[in-house]
Design an enzyme around this catalytic site. Structure first.
Site, PDB file in Angstrom:
ATOM      1  N   ASP A 145      36.346  66.801  26.464  1.00  0.00           N
ATOM      2  CA  ASP A 145      35.839  66.334  27.760  1.00  0.00           C
ATOM      3  C   ASP A 145      36.966  66.290  28.789  1.00  0.00           C
ATOM      4  O   ASP A 145      36.785  66.683  29.945  1.00  0.00           O
ATOM      5  CB  ASP A 145      35.217  64.941  27.627  1.00  0.00           C
ATOM      6  CG  ASP A 145      34.007  64.919  26.712  1.00  0.00           C
ATOM      7  OD1 ASP A 145      33.332  65.960  26.599  1.00  0.00           O
ATOM      8  OD2 ASP A 145      33.735  63.862  26.112  1.00  0.00           O
TER       9      ASP A 145
ATOM     10  N   ASP B 134      33.391  61.294  19.835  1.00  0.00           N
ATOM     11  CA  ASP B 134      34.134  60.720  20.958  1.00  0.00           C
ATOM     12  C   ASP B 134      34.942  59.535  20.446  1.00  0.00           C
ATOM     13  O   ASP B 134      34.519  58.847  19.509  1.00  0.00           O
ATOM     14  CB  ASP B 134      33.177  60.250  22.058  1.00  0.00           C
ATOM     15  CG  ASP B 134      32.549  61.402  22.825  1.00  0.00           C
ATOM     16  OD1 ASP B 134      33.143  62.494  22.836  1.00  0.00           O
ATOM     17  OD2 ASP B 134      31.465  61.217  23.408  1.00  0.00           O
TER      18      ASP B 134
END
Length: 198
Positions: free
Chosen positions: A171, A157
């Site tokens: 995401d 991330d």
């Protein structure tokens, strides 16, 4: 699986038994015209999925090479930074103790979308499911190939808004696909291209 197939509809089964349509015409008469349209929707689904997947994969490779282990990059002052982290949980860092479960869920989502793609006759639904498929594949790739091990890998991330969890492009694709599905459902548009009013 059967319930999912019931929801998405089975337009390709219309007229399979040679029965007439409600207006008295042969229900199978339009089948040749419908099949190419259905194939275009399937193509759109997979094009969107591949684009979402490649953008996610490319961004993660770049982040690991250029950003991991370094100071975060400020994009918009304190409002948005690029900050590389490894996330063993679900989207936005939730459920870190259930990595294998989330991996299995992602795999099931991919299988269901691929199975139902042949019954897809709506372009907006193709885009939505393509985003879901690409996002699920992106994070599943991390789960399989990144440390600490197969099916337990931590997702990369890097998008870090202020006062919010760090996330990635996969995401984002999953969330956008989900929001689009909700909008389409509220508007009464089914995956098989029909529109219903409640």
């Amino acid at each position: 699986m059967a319930e999912a197939e019931r929801i998405i509809g089975t337009p390709d089964s219309a007229g399979a038994d040679g029965s007439a349509a409600p207006d008295g015409t042969d229900a199978g008469a339009d089948a040749p015209a419908e099949r190419p349209r259905g194939r275009r929707r399937i193509a759109a689904l997979f094009v969107v999925a591949v684009l979402a997947y490649l953008l996610d994969l490319g961004s993660k490779i770049l982040v690991v090479e250029k950003l991991e282990g370094r100071e975060p990059i400020r994009v918009i002052g304190d409002l948005l930074r690029f900050d590389a982290i490894r996330n063993p949980g679900a989207a936005f860092g939730m459920g870190e103790a259930f990595t294998i479960i989330f991996t299995c869920i992602a795999a099931v989502v991919i299988v269901v979308i691929v199975r139902l793609a042949r019954k897809l006759y709506s372009l907006p639904w193709a885009v939505a499911l393509g985003l879901l498929l690409g996002g699920a594949l992106g994070n599943l790739t991390d789960r399989i190939f990144r440390s600490p091990g197969v099916f337990e890998g931590a997702v990369v991330d890097f998008i870090a808004p202020a006062h919010f969890a760090v996330f990635n492009l996969a995401d984002s694709a999953i969330v956008c696909g989900g929001v689009l599905i909700v909008i389409l459902s509220f508007r009464g548009l089914d995956p098989d291209g029909t529109v219903h009013k409640d």
